[in-house]
Scaffold this motif. Structure first.
Motif, mmCIF file in Angstrom:
data_model
loop_
_atom_site.group_PDB
_atom_site.id
_atom_site.type_symbol
_atom_site.label_atom_id
_atom_site.label_comp_id
_atom_site.label_asym_id
_atom_site.label_seq_id
_atom_site.Cartn_x
_atom_site.Cartn_y
_atom_site.Cartn_z
ATOM 1 N N PRO A 234 19.900 -14.410 -93.552
ATOM 2 C CA PRO A 234 20.576 -14.158 -92.264
ATOM 3 C C PRO A 234 19.864 -14.808 -91.076
ATOM 4 O O PRO A 234 20.531 -15.209 -90.110
ATOM 5 N N VAL A 235 18.559 -14.932 -91.149
ATOM 6 C CA VAL A 235 17.831 -15.603 -90.053
ATOM 7 C C VAL A 235 18.261 -17.069 -89.985
ATOM 8 O O VAL A 235 18.468 -17.626 -88.899
ATOM 9 N N ALA A 236 18.426 -17.695 -91.151
ATOM 10 C CA ALA A 236 18.897 -19.088 -91.186
ATOM 11 C C ALA A 236 20.294 -19.187 -90.576
ATOM 12 O O ALA A 236 20.596 -20.107 -89.803
ATOM 13 N N LEU A 237 21.156 -18.218 -90.901
ATOM 14 C CA LEU A 237 22.516 -18.220 -90.333
ATOM 15 C C LEU A 237 22.455 -18.059 -88.817
ATOM 16 O O LEU A 237 23.206 -18.702 -88.074
ATOM 17 N N GLU A 238 21.558 -17.194 -88.362
ATOM 18 C CA GLU A 238 21.431 -16.957 -86.927
ATOM 19 C C GLU A 238 20.887 -18.212 -86.216
ATOM 20 O O GLU A 238 21.368 -18.577 -85.139
ATOM 21 N N GLY A 239 19.928 -18.888 -86.836
ATOM 22 C CA GLY A 239 19.403 -20.133 -86.262
ATOM 23 C C GLY A 239 20.505 -21.169 -86.115
ATOM 24 O O GLY A 239 20.600 -21.880 -85.107
ATOM 25 N N ALA A 240 21.363 -21.243 -87.123
ATOM 26 C CA ALA A 240 22.458 -22.223 -87.098
ATOM 27 C C ALA A 240 23.502 -21.840 -86.057
ATOM 28 O O ALA A 240 24.022 -22.700 -85.336
ATOM 29 N N LEU A 241 23.799 -20.550 -85.952
ATOM 30 C CA LEU A 241 24.798 -20.107 -84.966
ATOM 31 C C LEU A 241 24.322 -20.425 -83.546
ATOM 32 O O LEU A 241 25.090 -20.936 -82.720
ATOM 33 N N LYS A 242 23.053 -20.148 -83.280
ATOM 34 C CA LYS A 242 22.505 -20.422 -81.952
ATOM 35 C C LYS A 242 22.639 -21.915 -81.622
ATOM 36 O O LYS A 242 22.951 -22.294 -80.497
#
Ligand code: F6R
Length: 369
Positions: A234-242
């Motif tokens: 999920p941290v990777a997903l959040e980095g990509a969303l940002k």
């Protein structure tokens, strides 16, 4: 009112240690256990819960994905996480023993509101995790645990996300405490570690200059990939969303274990791949697998940006850029690994000349379905 910062987002990133501390405030009892008298759901009801369902959108959904690991680990209750916009359209199985956790910074997100209404109509209990006092979602829930991030002005969520994580850890641990699925010694240990997170975050914030410099050097890229595993996913997903919302770049997050099932085909010469590395001490097996993934993408030309805990030397030979974060226990690691990704996206957006606080096409709260 930006307090000397160029953007609200920078100010809000810097406020994260305080936001985390404030969210813990008043929730830790004298004996070092959690005290959540404010949660109006009776302990007897919490003991009977047989399923937790988290509903949220966007960044709050990523917090929910991380909550699942904590709920299942500490409360030993099955936990599902679903995008609020998908939830009610599949006639989910809900009952009086289902605890629905609705996470929303604004408390006004229409999809999340509709999901919680749907859940309550079917007899489930709803606990809101919310940052805005008196907003619609907490008003319509059975109980609320407020995050105390303070007002978040920048459209991209930063400090609200970190406090959502804290609130989710608190809920999961409290469930475990009430149900006896986690020993008091462990509860005290986690609470102590949470209490130390603000200081750890100060440390992270003090070392962000190389991340900013890295971001500026990547401003001309078209694509950035993010890999993570376990809570790092999920941290990777959040980095990509940002990065999408702020830098308007093609950014994708993947579960590192999925690499060979497709995403590795995207790797070509020069593509930056940001990898969130699990704890080497607590998760030796997963750590080894992720280090192999770093080698695999690098062998295909990727520029590797590795986020790893202090003292993890195994990653050094494969990291084109290494970002250090303080050691934490596995479940709490997202609190420290997310921050460099926020700074990275903010700086890249600035370097590309974008409006950081007001990205195009986005609104701070989405009050339509
Ligand atoms: C991303 C972002 C959005 C929100 C989402 C949910 O940076 O801010 O993805 O997280 O719109 O909003 P809330 O939490 O207000 O329900």
């Amino acid at each position: 009112e930006k307090g000397g910062y160029d953007h609200f987002m920078l100010k809000e990133i810097a406020e994260q240690p305080k936001a985390v501390a404030d969210t813990l405030l008043g929730r830790i009892g004298a004996g070092g256990l959690l005290e959540l008298d404010e949660v109006r759901i009776a302990e007897s009801v919490l003991r009977e819960v047989d399923k937790v369902v988290v509903v949220a959108c966007g960044t709050a959904f990523h917090a929910g994905m991380i909550a699942k690991y904590a709920v299942e680990r500490w409360a030993r209750v099955p936990c599902e996480v679903e995008l609020a916009s998908e939830f009610r359209y599949r006639d989910p199985i809900l009952g009086a023993r289902t605890l629905v956790v609705a996470i929303s910074q604004s408390g006004e997100t229409m999809d999340t509101l509709m999901a919680l209404r749907h859940a309550r109509e079917r007899g489930a209990k709803v606990l809101a995790v919310c940052n805005t006092n008196g907003s619609t979602i907490p008003r319509e829930s059975d109980a609320v645990l407020y995050t105390h991030a303070g007002p978040e002005v920048a459209v991209a969520s930063t400090k609200a996300f970190l406090t959502q994580l804290v609130a989710c850890y608190v809920v999961a641990l409290y469930l475990g405490q009430v149900r006896g699925s986690v020993g008091e010694g462990e509860v005290r240990g986690v609470v102590r570690e949470l209490a130390g997170i603000p200081e750890a975050l100060e440390g992270v914030l003090a070392t962000m200059e190389p991340v900013r410099e890295l971001a500026r050097s990547l401003a001309g890229q078209d694509t950035v990939l993010f890999l993570g595993r376990h809570v790092g996913y999920p941290v990777a997903l959040e980095g990509a969303l940002k990065l999408k919302e702020l830098a308007y770049m093609h950014a994708e997050g993947f579960a590192a274990g999925e690499l060979k099932h497709g995403p590795i085909a995207l790797v070509e010469e020069g593509v930056p791949v940001v990898v969130v590395v699990p704890s080497v001490r607590e998760q030796a097996v997963l750590h080894g697998k992720v280090v192999s993934n770093i080698q695999e993408v690098r062998a295909r030309g990727a520029r590797t940006v590795v986020i790893a805990e202090e003292g993890d030397e195994t990653v050094v030979p494969y990291a084109d850029r290494l970002i250090r974060v303080p050691r934490t226990s596995t479940l709490l690691q997202p609190l420290v690994t997310t921050v460099p990704l926020q700074v990275f996206a903010c700086e890249l957006a600035t370097a590309r000349g974008n409006e950081v606080d007001q990205p195009r096409n986005l609104a701070k709260s989405v009050t339509v379905e």
